[in-house]
Enzyme design. Structure first.
Site, mmCIF file in Angstrom:
data_model
loop_
_atom_site.group_PDB
_atom_site.id
_atom_site.type_symbol
_atom_site.label_atom_id
_atom_site.label_comp_id
_atom_site.label_asym_id
_atom_site.label_seq_id
_atom_site.Cartn_x
_atom_site.Cartn_y
_atom_site.Cartn_z
ATOM 1 N N HIS A 188 0.749 -1.615 -0.265
ATOM 2 C CA HIS A 188 -0.027 0.009 -0.328
ATOM 3 C C HIS A 188 1.428 1.181 0.014
ATOM 4 O O HIS A 188 2.136 1.594 0.130
ATOM 5 C CB HIS A 188 -0.931 -0.060 0.816
ATOM 6 C CG HIS A 188 -0.405 0.178 2.204
ATOM 7 N ND1 HIS A 188 0.557 -0.878 3.228
ATOM 8 C CD2 HIS A 188 -0.429 0.820 3.059
ATOM 9 C CE1 HIS A 188 0.842 -0.536 4.210
ATOM 10 N NE2 HIS A 188 -0.139 0.224 4.607
ATOM 11 N N HIS B 50 1.304 3.708 1.559
ATOM 12 C CA HIS B 50 1.835 4.679 3.385
ATOM 13 C C HIS B 50 3.588 4.615 2.939
ATOM 14 O O HIS B 50 4.329 3.745 3.015
ATOM 15 C CB HIS B 50 1.728 3.991 4.332
ATOM 16 C CG HIS B 50 0.412 4.886 4.154
ATOM 17 N ND1 HIS B 50 -0.553 3.363 5.393
ATOM 18 C CD2 HIS B 50 -0.481 5.749 4.396
ATOM 19 C CE1 HIS B 50 -1.976 3.744 5.731
ATOM 20 N NE2 HIS B 50 -2.279 5.133 4.710
ATOM 21 N N ASP C 5 5.636 4.564 5.057
ATOM 22 C CA ASP C 5 6.224 3.717 5.691
ATOM 23 C C ASP C 5 7.044 2.155 5.354
ATOM 24 O O ASP C 5 7.302 1.800 5.802
ATOM 25 C CB ASP C 5 6.273 3.661 7.704
ATOM 26 C CG ASP C 5 4.604 3.269 7.674
ATOM 27 O OD1 ASP C 5 3.798 3.325 6.737
ATOM 28 O OD2 ASP C 5 4.500 2.506 8.804
ATOM 29 N N HIS C 6 6.146 2.144 4.687
ATOM 30 C CA HIS C 6 5.849 0.800 3.238
ATOM 31 C C HIS C 6 6.930 1.063 1.863
ATOM 32 O O HIS C 6 7.214 -0.274 1.688
ATOM 33 C CB HIS C 6 5.109 0.374 3.232
ATOM 34 C CG HIS C 6 3.696 -0.378 4.626
ATOM 35 N ND1 HIS C 6 3.779 -1.485 5.235
ATOM 36 C CD2 HIS C 6 3.423 0.426 5.663
ATOM 37 C CE1 HIS C 6 3.657 -1.770 5.677
ATOM 38 N NE2 HIS C 6 2.913 -0.497 6.836
ATOM 39 N N HIS D 185 -7.530 -0.832 5.224
ATOM 40 C CA HIS D 185 -6.592 0.041 5.623
ATOM 41 C C HIS D 185 -6.213 1.648 5.400
ATOM 42 O O HIS D 185 -6.704 2.343 5.172
ATOM 43 C CB HIS D 185 -5.712 -0.029 5.955
ATOM 44 C CG HIS D 185 -4.409 0.123 6.507
ATOM 45 N ND1 HIS D 185 -4.598 0.268 7.482
ATOM 46 C CD2 HIS D 185 -3.134 0.751 6.002
ATOM 47 C CE1 HIS D 185 -3.155 1.630 7.760
ATOM 48 N NE2 HIS D 185 -2.542 1.313 7.277
ATOM 49 N N ASP E 44 -0.611 -3.677 6.203
ATOM 50 C CA ASP E 44 -1.082 -3.312 7.218
ATOM 51 C C ASP E 44 -2.818 -3.842 7.448
ATOM 52 O O ASP E 44 -3.090 -3.790 8.120
ATOM 53 C CB ASP E 44 -0.982 -2.061 7.306
ATOM 54 C CG ASP E 44 0.205 -1.538 7.877
ATOM 55 O OD1 ASP E 44 1.239 -2.521 8.201
ATOM 56 O OD2 ASP E 44 0.809 -0.062 8.187
ATOM 57 N N HIS F 268 4.503 -5.045 10.546
ATOM 58 C CA HIS F 268 4.790 -3.839 11.927
ATOM 59 C C HIS F 268 4.916 -5.274 13.204
ATOM 60 O O HIS F 268 3.663 -6.655 13.346
ATOM 61 C CB HIS F 268 3.929 -3.260 12.560
ATOM 62 C CG HIS F 268 3.440 -2.035 11.636
ATOM 63 N ND1 HIS F 268 4.611 -0.589 11.809
ATOM 64 C CD2 HIS F 268 2.969 -1.779 10.400
ATOM 65 C CE1 HIS F 268 4.517 0.218 10.352
ATOM 66 N NE2 HIS F 268 3.242 -0.473 9.517
#
Length: 283
Positions: free
Chosen positions: A58, A60, A62-63, A118, A144, A182
């Site tokens: 996805h 975001h 942080d990915h 999400h 996530d 995570h």
């Protein structure tokens, strides 16, 4: 093959799967852990693994934050859903994937599963059989969407969409290894125990995960079978979980996105929405 959970940023994992020569990386929020792993002594005789591909679940940051740098350093192709924007100054070309697609990497076929909730275009990657770390089992990279003991917050979708996505993942074989984005497991299990304090399997899993973290080891991967036994978000139709959700110490959320669902389906969406709102405020 070897499957590695590379810690990144605050609590992310970048998943690296390699066969001693080639590797794939999943959700590299940071390029540095991947570059170190590619050059580690465990690599082949020339001292370096070749990065064959990068899978993104996805959009975001942080990915995705390390994907452009990894592409620049290795030339590895990048696969991900719509909404992913790889930043300048060295943007990488993105092959957009969606549910029903397949990505061939490391001699394996990775099925792309649509798991919105999400984010609107979140995907997961599933392979029916992978020999890794001495185990032969299906393998799931789910970002996530699903965590051990929990699930992602519903940012862009609806409770009905998120529950449908989780139901689709729960339908995978029980021995499927679940590689989440995570290390949220202990916090998730703390909440799960509030929902199901008498779940013996949950108590056992919590103790095991606590010991793993105290030893500095990841709690992941989990398995689909394990999560069906202990994860409240996969247990919305279990009477004890539904009862706990109805007694949740938070206001009941307004449920949208259930469409024409009625009866048991609508009840499950309402239970999921109540659990998610409870978890959002849980401490």
């Amino acid at each position: 093959m070897e499957l590695l959970a590379l810690p990144a940023l605050n609590d992310n994992y970048v998943w690296l799967l390699h066969d001693g020569r080639q590797a794939l990386a999943v959700d590299p929020g940071d390029s540095a852990p991947v570059l170190r792993a590619l050059a580690a002594p465990a690599a082949p005789a020339n001292g370096r693994l070749t990065l064959a591909g990068i899978l993104l679940t996805h959009h975001h940051a942080d990915h995705t934050g390390g994907a452009a740098a990894l592409h620049a350093a290795t030339g590895a192709p990048v696969f991900g859903p719509a909404q992913v924007l790889l930043p300048s100054p060295t943007p990488a070309p993105l092959t957009v994937v969606q549910g029903g697609d397949a990505v061939p990497l490391l001699g394996l076929q990775w099925q792309v599963l649509a798991v919105p909730g999400h984010t609107a275009t979140h995907v997961a990657y599933f392979c029916e059989r992978v020999e890794a770390n001495g185990v032969s089992a299906p393998l799931l990279f789910c970002g996530d969407a699903l965590f051990s003991g929990g699930c992602g917050r519903v940012f862009e979708g609806t409770p009905a969409q998120m529950l449908a996505s989780l139901d689709a993942l729960a339908a995978l074989p029980d021995d499927t290894r679940v590689c989440c984005g995570h290390e949220y497991t202990l916090a998730n299990l703390h909440f799960a125990r509030a929902v199901e304090p008498d779940n013996a399997q949950l108590a056992h899993w919590q103790a095991r995960c606590q010991a793993l973290r105290e030893a500095g080891r990841p709690t992941l991967p989990s398995t689909i079978g394990q999560e069906k036994a202990i994860n409240p978000f996969l247990r919305c139709r279990v009477p004890q979980v539904a009862s706990a959700a109805r007694r949740a110490p938070v206001p009941a959320p307004a449920v949208s996105g259930a469409g024409s669902a009625s009866g048991e389906a609508a009840d499950a969406v309402a239970v999921f929405a109540a659990l998610r709102e409870w978890k959002n405020r849980f401490s």
